[in-house]
Design a protein around this motif. Sequence first.
Motif, PDB file in Angstrom:
ATOM      1  N   ASN A 121       0.839  -1.212   0.000  1.00 49.60           N
ATOM      2  CA  ASN A 121       0.000   0.000   0.000  1.00 49.60           C
ATOM      3  C   ASN A 121       0.866   1.252   0.000  1.00 49.60           C
ATOM      4  OD1 ASN A 121      -2.353   1.397  -0.168  1.00 49.60           O
ATOM      5  ND2 ASN A 121      -2.881   1.196   1.998  1.00 49.60           N
ATOM      6  N   VAL A 122       1.438   1.547  -1.140  1.00 49.26           N
ATOM      7  CA  VAL A 122       2.396   2.646  -1.294  1.00 49.26           C
ATOM      8  C   VAL A 122       1.774   3.982  -0.869  1.00 49.26           C
ATOM      9  CG1 VAL A 122       1.836   3.142  -3.711  1.00 49.26           C
ATOM     10  CG2 VAL A 122       4.108   3.648  -2.852  1.00 49.26           C
ATOM     11  N   CYS A 123       2.582   4.801  -0.222  1.00 45.75           N
ATOM     12  CA  CYS A 123       2.149   6.138   0.171  1.00 45.75           C
ATOM     13  C   CYS A 123       3.284   7.121  -0.128  1.00 45.75           C
ATOM     14  CB  CYS A 123       1.757   6.186   1.646  1.00 45.75           C
ATOM     15  SG  CYS A 123       3.129   5.920   2.774  1.00 45.75           S
ATOM     16  N   GLU A 124       3.001   8.378   0.118  1.00 38.85           N
ATOM     17  CA  GLU A 124       3.980   9.427  -0.172  1.00 38.85           C
ATOM     18  C   GLU A 124       5.287   9.205   0.586  1.00 38.85           C
ATOM     19  OE1 GLU A 124       4.289  14.291   0.170  1.00 38.85           O
ATOM     20  OE2 GLU A 124       2.363  13.308   0.499  1.00 38.85           O
ATOM     21  N   LEU A 125       5.204   8.762   1.815  1.00 37.52           N
ATOM     22  CA  LEU A 125       6.413   8.543   2.616  1.00 37.52           C
ATOM     23  C   LEU A 125       7.286   7.433   2.044  1.00 37.52           C
ATOM     24  CD1 LEU A 125       5.031   8.941   6.242  1.00 37.52           C
ATOM     25  CD2 LEU A 125       6.444  10.544   4.955  1.00 37.52           C
ATOM     26  N   ASP A 126       6.663   6.393   1.487  1.00 42.69           N
ATOM     27  CA  ASP A 126       7.444   5.329   0.846  1.00 42.69           C
ATOM     28  C   ASP A 126       8.281   5.894  -0.293  1.00 42.69           C
ATOM     29  OD1 ASP A 126       6.490   3.205   2.437  1.00 42.69           O
ATOM     30  OD2 ASP A 126       4.673   3.071   1.216  1.00 42.69           O
ATOM     31  N   ILE A 127       7.680   6.777  -1.092  1.00 45.02           N
ATOM     32  CA  ILE A 127       8.405   7.400  -2.209  1.00 45.02           C
ATOM     33  C   ILE A 127       9.533   8.276  -1.670  1.00 45.02           C
ATOM     34  CG2 ILE A 127       8.204   8.884  -4.236  1.00 45.02           C
ATOM     35  CD1 ILE A 127       6.646   6.256  -4.486  1.00 45.02           C
ATOM     36  N   MET A 128       9.244   9.045  -0.639  1.00 49.74           N
ATOM     37  CA  MET A 128      10.243   9.969  -0.102  1.00 49.74           C
ATOM     38  C   MET A 128      11.435   9.234   0.513  1.00 49.74           C
ATOM     39  SD  MET A 128       7.743  12.797   1.631  1.00 49.74           S
ATOM     40  CE  MET A 128       9.068  13.542   2.559  1.00 49.74           C
ATOM     41  N   PHE A 129      11.181   8.168   1.266  1.00 48.20           N
ATOM     42  CA  PHE A 129      12.263   7.477   1.966  1.00 48.20           C
ATOM     43  C   PHE A 129      12.936   6.394   1.136  1.00 48.20           C
ATOM     44  CE2 PHE A 129       9.767   8.960   5.749  1.00 48.20           C
ATOM     45  CZ  PHE A 129      10.697   9.909   6.134  1.00 48.20           C
ATOM     46  N   HIS A 130      12.312   6.001   0.029  1.00 48.08           N
ATOM     47  CA  HIS A 130      12.891   4.975  -0.841  1.00 48.08           C
ATOM     48  C   HIS A 130      12.868   5.462  -2.289  1.00 48.08           C
ATOM     49  CE1 HIS A 130      12.772   2.204   2.533  1.00 48.08           C
ATOM     50  NE2 HIS A 130      11.516   2.562   2.735  1.00 48.08           N
ATOM     51  N   LEU A 131      13.317   6.675  -2.490  1.00 45.63           N
ATOM     52  CA  LEU A 131      13.277   7.296  -3.815  1.00 45.63           C
ATOM     53  C   LEU A 131      14.064   6.487  -4.845  1.00 45.63           C
ATOM     54  CD1 LEU A 131      12.223   9.731  -5.405  1.00 45.63           C
ATOM     55  CD2 LEU A 131      14.334  10.924  -4.809  1.00 45.63           C
TER      56      LEU A 131
END
Length: 143
Positions: A98-108
């Motif tokens: 369940n991808v969220c904005e924080l996943d993108i930010m911390f695992h760019l």
Amino acid sequence: MGIRFVLLVNKQGQTRLAQYYEYLTLEERRALEGEIVRKCLARTDQQCSFVEHRNYKIVYRRYASLFFMVGVDNDENELAILEFIHLLVETMDRHFGNVCELDIMFHLEKAHFMLEEMVMNGCIVETNKTNILTPIQIMEKAS
């Protein structure tokens, strides 16, 4: 070449991921992103997910708090790009859960790697989620 760029933007208009498949200067990118983000975020849910801007066709879709925006050539199939966006989200969901904005930010770097496995030089080259995620899983095991 079909895909010109991919943007992931939050509801406040902050770019979380940007991948370009053609050369634009930083000033051109900043201006283009600002114009596109303002245009797409101002649209309602009842309006279609396709916008023409400059010499691009923008196909976008909102998932939770993130907007996935893809700039393509004017002759590109919009529905195929919507399917591509959905595939990208499903692939990220499978990896992050369940991808969220924080996943993108911390695992760019992982998000970029997934995108690079799927798109090469503006052309979609891989659509199998397992094939996309296998190199990332191998890297995670090695580290």
